[in-house]
Motif scaffolding. Sequence first.
Motif, PDB file in Angstrom:
ATOM      1  N   VAL A 275      -5.128   1.540  -5.149  1.00  0.00           N
ATOM      2  CA  VAL A 275      -5.282   0.105  -4.901  1.00  0.00           C
ATOM      3  C   VAL A 275      -5.144  -0.700  -6.204  1.00  0.00           C
ATOM      4  O   VAL A 275      -4.487  -1.737  -6.248  1.00  0.00           O
ATOM      5  CB  VAL A 275      -6.645  -0.178  -4.203  1.00  0.00           C
TER       6      VAL A 275
ATOM      7  N   PHE B 275      -5.116   0.622   2.419  1.00  0.00           N
ATOM      8  CA  PHE B 275      -5.238   2.031   2.079  1.00  0.00           C
ATOM      9  C   PHE B 275      -5.676   2.726   3.356  1.00  0.00           C
ATOM     10  O   PHE B 275      -6.071   2.075   4.335  1.00  0.00           O
ATOM     11  CB  PHE B 275      -6.215   2.258   0.908  1.00  0.00           C
TER      12      PHE B 275
ATOM     13  N   SER C 241      -4.797   7.137  -1.634  1.00  0.00           N
ATOM     14  CA  SER C 241      -4.282   5.796  -1.323  1.00  0.00           C
ATOM     15  C   SER C 241      -5.302   4.717  -1.731  1.00  0.00           C
ATOM     16  O   SER C 241      -4.924   3.593  -2.052  1.00  0.00           O
ATOM     17  CB  SER C 241      -3.929   5.678   0.160  1.00  0.00           C
ATOM     18  N   PHE C 242      -6.579   5.089  -1.739  1.00  0.00           N
ATOM     19  CA  PHE C 242      -7.632   4.158  -2.173  1.00  0.00           C
ATOM     20  C   PHE C 242      -7.608   4.014  -3.696  1.00  0.00           C
ATOM     21  O   PHE C 242      -7.725   2.928  -4.243  1.00  0.00           O
ATOM     22  CB  PHE C 242      -9.003   4.669  -1.692  1.00  0.00           C
TER      23      PHE C 242
ATOM     24  N   VAL D 182       0.207   4.801   4.834  1.00  0.00           N
ATOM     25  CA  VAL D 182      -1.131   4.283   5.119  1.00  0.00           C
ATOM     26  C   VAL D 182      -1.131   3.521   6.442  1.00  0.00           C
ATOM     27  O   VAL D 182      -2.195   3.216   6.995  1.00  0.00           O
ATOM     28  CB  VAL D 182      -1.702   3.369   3.996  1.00  0.00           C
TER      29      VAL D 182
ATOM     30  N   GLY E 226       0.842  -1.188   0.000  1.00  0.00           N
ATOM     31  CA  GLY E 226       0.000   0.000   0.000  1.00  0.00           C
ATOM     32  C   GLY E 226       0.877   1.238   0.000  1.00  0.00           C
ATOM     33  O   GLY E 226       2.084   1.148   0.249  1.00  0.00           O
TER      34      GLY E 226
END
Lengths: 347, 215
Positions: free
Chosen positions: B102, B91, B98-99, B19, B15
């Motif tokens: 993915v 995330f 950060s999402f 995070v 990730g």
Amino acid sequence: SRVSRSQDVPPEVLRQREVKWLDMLGHWDKWIMKRFNKVRLRCQKGIPPALRGRTWLYLSGGKVKKEQNQGKFQELDHQSGDPKWVDVIEKDLHRQFPFHEMFVSRGGHGQQDLFRVLKAYTLYRPEEGYCQAQAPIAAVLLMHMPAEDAFWVLVQICEKYLPGYYSPGLEAIQLDGEILFALLRRISPVAYRHLEKHKIDPILYMTEWFMCAFSRTLPWASVLRVWDMFLCDGVKIIFRVGLVLLKCMLGTREKLKACQGQYETMELLRAIQPRYMQEAFLVREILEIPVTARELEREHHSQLKRWKKNRGELNFKSPPRMHGTRIIMLAEPPRRQDLQQNPTILV
Amino acid sequence: MEAIWLYQFRLIVIGDSTVGKSCLIRRFTEGRFAQVSDPTVGVDFFSRLVEIEPGKRIKLQIWDTAGQERFRCRSITRAYYRNSVGGLLLFDITNRRSFQNVHDWLEEARSHVQPHSIVFLLVGHKCDLEAQRQVTRQEAEKLAGAYGMRYVETSARDAINVEHAFTELTRDIFALVRSGDITIQEGWEGVKSGFVPNVVHSSEEVTKSDRRCLC
């Protein structure tokens, strides 16, 4: 706290050393060009703590760089950085030596200076940007000198001592991993065979050691002694520290009996026994490891050839590595005024 | 003396930078929350035993890597992905970017893991920071579903679902090992049997020999 008394040198000896160092700093180019062996010997004994920051600035050639680029740091300092880098740097500020009084408070002077130095570097070398392993390097420098000086020493470390380490792709670090491994074969065949047998890629254990110049691995007193020698003699000191640790941890069959596996070996290298990292022991061992700059260059050459054969050309061309203060001075010769001292404390 | 385990699974945690990968692993392996943790440089690793059924212990070997893109090089990613059987893809629920990343992490994993495969669990981390949430549970569940993953929300700070996340993933992998969908292979570090030679496959037999060993 990891920060402890640097060494148990009696005060009168320390005063004598300081006098000698002040004399050297006052006639720096002559000492480097004519009596370099003496300078080296004194770096091996440890630079007096009160003069460490100033000496690092001189050893690295940062002093000359700073004088020859007057106003540059201030100029970079006033620019706002690329948000892409600023964002990452800001997230890292409170994560460097968080127990050191200088960096303990959010938004405090230590963290502010760290931001200024790292951001300035991304503007100075936009194609390089920011690598997270640069933060501990800059933090150690800031513990010893003001932001502008720390910036120029960081520049010298990134470009002269460890070129390519912080570039995308980690090519230079991987190459040095191969070099370290090749040297280990001669220094400790037992450790070499063990790592080979368990297919442990050097990148798995030496990345943090080398990229952070051991600042996150060794006890504090040892970090300072290693850096004294590293800034004087160059990257061979880093290689020697790595070889000492590998030899001590994996160098005998008895030690290997307890770690029959890749993971067990990596666990062992992650938790190095304190006695092998203790200042006096470590410095003695470093000085005994027979690895010279010339051998490093030879090994570099053959590993580079192997690399090109197996993986093609390097993606990031780095400037050639400079092995220590003398070669840097030859490459970037000081003008008379560049070496003048600007003492911050007048006695 | 090493405690006795049935299998050893190697897991990876991936990730974006910050995070909370290292903090989550530390909470799970050391049982405490580190207020600050140094950015990971290179790779780091941890281990812990998990009892998934009474008497059935799995040793988890957990590999942590740097989140910054700069540290992703072929040698690391290869060693990292190829020899893993499971992974937690993290995330930060308070960080939309950060999402969004993915997908990229899954792509990278897929391209390196061949010829093996990795059982992934999607983890929305820092769920204690509800007020700053930028990713809803529904959309995260939807994304996880699209990739055939489970979704869990965790907090290392408040120790929410940390045990659950690792244990669920371990159980899923264990089921696949028991059904024969994942097999132990010479030269692959993803799954190892705790017994030498590697001839015991049925869990019942293992349990028996487990007891014998303890005598």
